[in-house]
Write a protein that holds these residues in place. Structure first.
Motif, mmCIF file in Angstrom:
data_model
loop_
_atom_site.group_PDB
_atom_site.id
_atom_site.type_symbol
_atom_site.label_atom_id
_atom_site.label_comp_id
_atom_site.label_asym_id
_atom_site.label_seq_id
_atom_site.Cartn_x
_atom_site.Cartn_y
_atom_site.Cartn_z
ATOM 1 N N ARG A 78 0.827 -1.213 0.000
ATOM 2 C CA ARG A 78 0.000 0.000 0.000
ATOM 3 C C ARG A 78 0.865 1.268 0.000
ATOM 4 N N SER A 79 1.903 1.256 0.800
ATOM 5 C CA SER A 79 2.793 2.413 0.854
ATOM 6 C C SER A 79 3.439 2.666 -0.505
ATOM 7 N N LYS A 80 3.895 1.598 -1.105
ATOM 8 C CA LYS A 80 4.527 1.748 -2.415
ATOM 9 C C LYS A 80 3.546 2.351 -3.417
ATOM 10 N N GLN A 81 2.326 1.815 -3.406
ATOM 11 C CA GLN A 81 1.303 2.303 -4.314
ATOM 12 C C GLN A 81 1.056 3.794 -4.102
ATOM 13 N N LEU A 82 0.965 4.147 -2.835
ATOM 14 C CA LEU A 82 0.709 5.535 -2.471
ATOM 15 C C LEU A 82 1.812 6.446 -3.005
ATOM 16 N N LEU A 114 3.816 5.883 -5.428
ATOM 17 C CA LEU A 114 3.731 5.932 -6.879
ATOM 18 C C LEU A 114 2.688 6.941 -7.334
ATOM 19 N N GLU A 115 1.517 6.839 -6.732
ATOM 20 C CA GLU A 115 0.431 7.743 -7.115
ATOM 21 C C GLU A 115 0.819 9.201 -6.909
ATOM 22 N N LYS A 116 1.321 9.470 -5.739
ATOM 23 C CA LYS A 116 1.678 10.859 -5.444
ATOM 24 C C LYS A 116 2.793 11.331 -6.372
ATOM 25 N N ALA A 117 3.720 10.419 -6.622
ATOM 26 C CA ALA A 117 4.832 10.780 -7.495
ATOM 27 C C ALA A 117 4.306 11.152 -8.880
ATOM 28 N N ILE A 118 3.436 10.326 -9.431
ATOM 29 C CA ILE A 118 2.897 10.637 -10.760
ATOM 30 C C ILE A 118 2.177 11.977 -10.730
ATOM 31 N N GLU A 119 1.349 12.148 -9.750
ATOM 32 C CA GLU A 119 0.614 13.409 -9.640
ATOM 33 C C GLU A 119 1.549 14.607 -9.652
ATOM 34 N N LEU A 120 2.556 14.509 -8.814
ATOM 35 C CA LEU A 120 3.445 15.660 -8.683
ATOM 36 C C LEU A 120 4.318 15.848 -9.908
ATOM 37 N N PHE A 121 4.846 14.754 -10.428
ATOM 38 C CA PHE A 121 5.633 14.860 -11.657
ATOM 39 C C PHE A 121 4.772 15.466 -12.757
ATOM 40 N N ALA A 122 3.542 14.998 -12.846
ATOM 41 C CA ALA A 122 2.647 15.486 -13.902
ATOM 42 C C ALA A 122 2.367 16.974 -13.719
ATOM 43 N N GLN A 123 2.159 17.353 -12.490
ATOM 44 C CA GLN A 123 1.805 18.742 -12.225
ATOM 45 C C GLN A 123 2.991 19.685 -12.335
ATOM 46 N N ASN A 124 4.097 19.265 -11.747
ATOM 47 C CA ASN A 124 5.203 20.215 -11.578
ATOM 48 C C ASN A 124 6.478 19.861 -12.328
ATOM 49 N N LYS A 160 10.313 17.422 -5.503
ATOM 50 C CA LYS A 160 11.342 16.900 -4.625
ATOM 51 C C LYS A 160 10.831 15.629 -3.949
ATOM 52 N N ILE A 161 11.751 14.794 -3.588
ATOM 53 C CA ILE A 161 11.352 13.574 -2.877
ATOM 54 C C ILE A 161 10.617 13.951 -1.602
ATOM 55 N N SER A 162 11.035 15.015 -0.996
ATOM 56 C CA SER A 162 10.346 15.441 0.221
ATOM 57 C C SER A 162 8.889 15.777 -0.075
ATOM 58 N N ASP A 163 8.616 16.302 -1.248
ATOM 59 C CA ASP A 163 7.223 16.587 -1.626
ATOM 60 C C ASP A 163 6.427 15.295 -1.753
ATOM 61 N N ILE A 164 7.028 14.347 -2.420
ATOM 62 C CA ILE A 164 6.328 13.083 -2.673
ATOM 63 C C ILE A 164 5.957 12.403 -1.360
ATOM 64 N N VAL A 165 6.943 12.268 -0.487
ATOM 65 C CA VAL A 165 6.658 11.540 0.756
ATOM 66 C C VAL A 165 5.715 12.344 1.660
ATOM 67 N N LYS A 166 5.813 13.665 1.573
ATOM 68 C CA LYS A 166 4.899 14.470 2.355
ATOM 69 C C LYS A 166 3.469 14.204 1.876
ATOM 70 N N PHE A 222 10.734 5.995 1.112
ATOM 71 C CA PHE A 222 10.789 6.080 -0.347
ATOM 72 C C PHE A 222 11.827 5.113 -0.893
ATOM 73 N N TYR A 223 12.983 5.098 -0.209
ATOM 74 C CA TYR A 223 14.090 4.288 -0.706
ATOM 75 C C TYR A 223 13.915 2.807 -0.397
ATOM 76 N N LEU A 224 12.886 2.539 0.356
ATOM 77 C CA LEU A 224 12.541 1.139 0.614
ATOM 78 C C LEU A 224 11.933 0.536 -0.645
ATOM 79 N N TYR A 225 11.292 1.381 -1.424
ATOM 80 C CA TYR A 225 10.547 0.877 -2.575
ATOM 81 C C TYR A 225 11.121 1.304 -3.916
ATOM 82 N N PHE A 226 11.893 2.359 -3.895
ATOM 83 C CA PHE A 226 12.463 2.816 -5.154
ATOM 84 C C PHE A 226 13.943 3.080 -4.967
ATOM 85 N N GLU A 227 14.655 2.794 -6.034
ATOM 86 C CA GLU A 227 16.103 2.934 -5.936
ATOM 87 C C GLU A 227 16.523 4.384 -5.792
#
Lengths: 186, 186, 186, 186
Positions: free
Chosen positions: D13-17, D19-29, D35-41, D50-55
């Motif tokens: 679930r965390s990984k999915q979350l 991913l979703e936030k990352a896409i949203e933010l990448f798409a928007q900004n 920043k990674i801090s934005d995604i995890v926030k 974050f680094y548990l699931y992505f390199e």
DNA sequence: TATGAATGAGCGTTCATTCAT
DNA sequence: CATGAATGAACGCTCATTCAT
């Protein structure tokens, strides 16, 4: 080198440490002579860590000054027993010296290094002016108030912060200089 | 494009101009807030010209301070008529205030902005201490001297440099605060 | 190392050099991948020199974009001979492609790398929409205009900036795709 | 203070979350503004998670792009009924628009923010070129293909992703622009 | 599984200072 | 005498990344 969390590290302690070192250095060397690199070096940390706990050099310095100002001003917010203004004034004065003596570094920063120390002193002068207006024998309250501020400022720096005189002694000295004649009348 | 000597340019004049602008800016904004680029801009000259006449920013600032110190100290070198210490003191004080009033910018720099203003003030305190030692009724000369310095400092800044009070008025005020009782005895 | 002026140095040339290298690098690598250190290295200068001629990285980038936008928009400000909108459109289109072809780097920056390229393209779409509204056979002007912008954008990038097609050829291609039927009617 | 696994936490679930936030933010900004801090926030998690699931930030971004590319390319791998190339092309086009409409965020990232979007578009152009080669009346297939890509790109951004037009409508518009005459022949 | 705490590496910028003319 | 042009050295700050728990 190793990155990441240090062994036995603790955020609150690090923040405290940074604060302490910052005050020390600001007090000793002033704002411009104190680099963030100095602060973190003294705290055995690195620059990014500083920004973990403080927004910027400016904001830290300002918050220190704000703290000083608030504490100083709060002395004048509290009521004192007795309403003979002279003894009230004496109590305030002693509180001020005591506050300075108990917070020597903060005082050095907020009263002697801050860019807006001038403002604080002006406020202090105004408060003192109100405190002495009406005291028997005081004819130029504005001038006397400024002289008082100057005296307090200098005695603080050279006598109280050095430990040479206690706040009580300093207070008595100031009172006897400025209000000896008035006292005799009382 | 055009380089070389300006028409109507004159070395001594340029140096003087730089000095004036430097004092103004140091007095107004302090050492760190005053950039060499500011000084030369104000003097309508360029940065290399600055180095034609001054070794460095530091050395200029220091020489200004040295000038201030010398002039201030010279006041205490000159003999005064009469040797009753109290009136001698009064004369010195008036000279000091007068010097400050006549050199407001230099005073702001040397007495309020310089890093080594502390030293000057300490010297001043020492001189004043010698001046009041032995004056009837003065029991803690060191402390009184420091209080005097603080008073002079603050009155200078807030009353004399502003033009609100003349050197004479400031002097009288100081004397009446610090030596009212002594005077009565005289 | 040696400081100060280089032999045979010339400010205007240095500024021009920096500008050229900046455009090149921005065009090639985009805003974020282009460091000031890259720009000055390419110009064989140092970082402070950059700030001699430009306010900041941002302001340089923005001024490049502003220049691009202005020049692009100015094409639509000038009147064209003939008022048959289709031939007018063709003239505009050719002017646009020509401008792009003659300013390939600026175009890459302003049309393909700028953060506000989207705005420019929207403006362009609006202008084109006005240009084709009323042209016989065009039923969804907004949609056609956007398609036109997309086509122009892509042809510019892949055909015109590469030199594979001339502005004239690109224009003709666009016209024949979008207005072949309309033309037949004329 | 409290560390370790959250109650109700779940790796997948965390990984999915994230991913979703990352896409949203990448798409928007975009990549650099995110920043990674934005995604995890946004995901209410912390950076180490974050680094548990992505390199790395890069690898996440790249994998998103890879996903986009694969899905887009897979449209062209599947056979379509009928072999009249024009109707085949139309089917592909509609599939593409549909895919974009159904994956708006992934599309914004992979087609409009990715550094290698250029490669995808080039591939797309090549595929389209093959699709239109031989269609009656098309004389410069390369150029037409690029124009098609540009048109698709722009209509996607301004008409389809905004919901203003359906994939079908967009497809029809494109077909009528590019192949109106060809169609008449059919 | 998840977090609190920390850091390496680097970037944009400023300023006193110095050559070459 | 004066300037145009340039730079060394440093500073404040950010960000992706990583340990220790």
């Amino acid at each position: 080198m190793a990155r990441g969390r240090k062994v036995n590290s603790n955020g609150e302690r690090s923040k405290q440490l940074l604060l302490e070192k910052a005050i020390e250095l600001f007090a000793q060397n002033g704002y411009h002579q104190t680099k963030i690199s100095d602060i973190v070096k003294a705290a055995n940390l690195t620059q990014p860590t500083f920004y973990l706990y403080f927004e910027s050099k400016d904001s830290l310095f300002n918050s220190l000054n704000a703290e000083f100002n608030e504490k100083l001003m709060s002395i004048f917010d509290t009521e004192v027993e007795g309403n003979l203004s002279l003894s009230a004034l004496q109590q305030k004065l002693e509180s001020v010296f005591t506050f300075f003596a108990q917070n020597p570094l903060l005082t050095k920063v907020g009263f002697f290094e801050a860019m807006d120390a001038a403002v604080v002193k002006a406020e202090l002068a105004e408060l003192l002016k109100q405190g002495i207006t009406g005291v028997h024998g005081v004819e130029q309250p504005k001038l006397i108030a400024e002289a008082l501020v100057g005296t307090v400022e200098r005695l603080t720096l050279t006598c109280v912060l050095t430990g040479e005189y206690t706040p009580q002694q300093a207070t008595e000295a100031v009172m006897s200089i400025f209000f000896a004649s008035a006292k005799e009348l009382v």
